[in-house]
Write an enzyme that holds these catalytic residues in place. Structure first.
Site, PDB file in Angstrom:
ATOM      1  N   LYS A 117       2.102  -1.185   8.789  1.00  0.00           N
ATOM      2  CA  LYS A 117       1.613   0.371   8.906  1.00  0.00           C
ATOM      3  C   LYS A 117       1.735   0.901   9.978  1.00  0.00           C
ATOM      4  CE  LYS A 117      -2.803  -0.059   9.480  1.00  0.00           C
ATOM      5  NZ  LYS A 117      -3.825   0.606  10.580  1.00  0.00           N
ATOM      6  N   THR A 164      -3.214   6.045   8.034  1.00  0.00           N
ATOM      7  CA  THR A 164      -2.868   5.814   9.537  1.00  0.00           C
ATOM      8  C   THR A 164      -1.788   6.942  10.058  1.00  0.00           C
ATOM      9  OG1 THR A 164      -3.338   3.482   9.060  1.00  0.00           O
ATOM     10  CG2 THR A 164      -2.261   4.002  11.147  1.00  0.00           C
TER      11      THR A 164
END
Length: 335
Positions: free
Chosen positions: A190, A247
């Protein structure tokens, strides 16, 4: 029963977890590698560099000696950058007792071996029980005791439940999981996609582009994760789409911030320096590129991020390369 815990790494995440655990009345030693930072924390009882507004609880003890930090501990937490985990484990392996549980909270893939941290740990200290804690969890919010939900994964269900009990609070909810490789890959991959989200925003693109990057990014993560032995369903959970969303969208995200700066025209080294912290996604991008080739997995977003970072490809040309790809069915790899 209270636990004796050693945390290796005095960055924002290690500090936040140390604060959480010490507030639960555990005895916690946190190893601070940098001598000056250690002296500052010891004097002021606060980590001015990473969490400047949060005082250390009484039972959180800074240390500048890595061996002292792990001696007689029930749980050893790895909160150091992925690229330095191997050398640190080698330096302490003769002092680690077989009964000590190793918990990884870092997110990355080693460049040279292309191993997740579980692989590095098994190679160096194979006799210790291992778990990984991951999920959408910015240190700045955990340190302030804001509601957060994470996963702890272990091949040993009892170890996962034990770590769950150690960390669980009214504001820090922990789920257990058995897919160690899937949870580790979700946390590492990610960061690469978050660089892309930042680059997109730095170019001035809007919500449409960001949503596309997040959505297509989880497909890339799932493809590689499954090829490497993870369960595809894992990437629909907290350590997959959950961690990816936070994120890619949060102002706390160092990877998104670095990508934003790159999109605005700063060189990679300049972006890292301005971010002021380790940007795990930069090194992980190279590992992901190599793994995609190794496992013959299509990862166009990750590949273009690699081209931008490691081949100095123009960010706008990289965007055109993504948007101009051949037409496809949306879920072709599931049909």
């Amino acid at each position: 029963m209270k636990n004796r815990i050693g945390i290796l790494g005095g960055g924002s995440w290690g500090t936040a977890l140390g604060i959480l655990l010490a507030k639960k009345d555990n005895e916690v030693d946190i190893w601070i590698r940098d001598k000056n930072q250690y002296e500052q924390i010891k004097r002021d009882r606060i980590n001015k560099k990473y969490l400047p507004n949060i005082n250390f609880p009484e039972k959180l003890n800074p240390s500048n000696n890595i061996i002292d930090s792990i001696r007689d501990k029930d749980l050893i937490i790895l909160a150091i950058p992925t690229h330095s985990i191997r050398e640190n484990l080698i330096s302490i392996k003769d002092y680690i007792e077989p009964k000590q549980i190793i918990l990884n909270v870092s997110k990355g893939i080693e460049n040279e071996s292309l191993q997740c941290i579980s692989g590095i740990v098994k190679e160096i200290i194979p006799n210790n029980k291992y778990a990984v804690l991951s999920g959408p969890s910015h240190a700045e919010e955990v340190g302030l005791d804001m509601p957060t939900t994470v996963i702890v994964a272990s091949e040993d269900e009892n170890i996962a439940k034990l770590v769950q009990d150690i960390f669980m609070t009214i504001n820090f909810r922990v789920y257990t999981h058995s897919d160690v490789i899937g949870v580790e890959l979700g946390g590492a991959l990610k960061n690469v996609i978050a660089l892309g989200a930042g680059i997109s925003s730095g170019l001035g693109y809007g919500d449409n582009a960001n949503a596309a990057i997040i959505n297509r990014g989880i497909f890339e993560i799932s493809r590689l994760g499954e090829a490497m032995g993870g369960n595809r369903v894992t990437f629909s959970g907290l350590s997959g789409i959950g961690d990816l969303i936070v994120t890619c969208t949060s102002a706390h995200s160092r990877n998104r911030k670095a990508g934003l700066l790159i999109g605005q025209g700063f060189k990679v080294d300049e972006a890292i320096e301005k971010t002021g912290m380790i940007v795990e996604g930069i090194k992980t991008t190279k590992s992901v590129y190599d793994l995609a080739k190794k496992y013959n997995v299509e990862m166009p977003i990750s590949e273009e991020i690699y081209n931008i970072i490691y081949k100095n490809k123009n960010v706008k040309i990289a965007t055109e390369s993504l948007m101009g790809r051949d037409k496809k069915i949306e879920m072709y790899d599931l049909i």
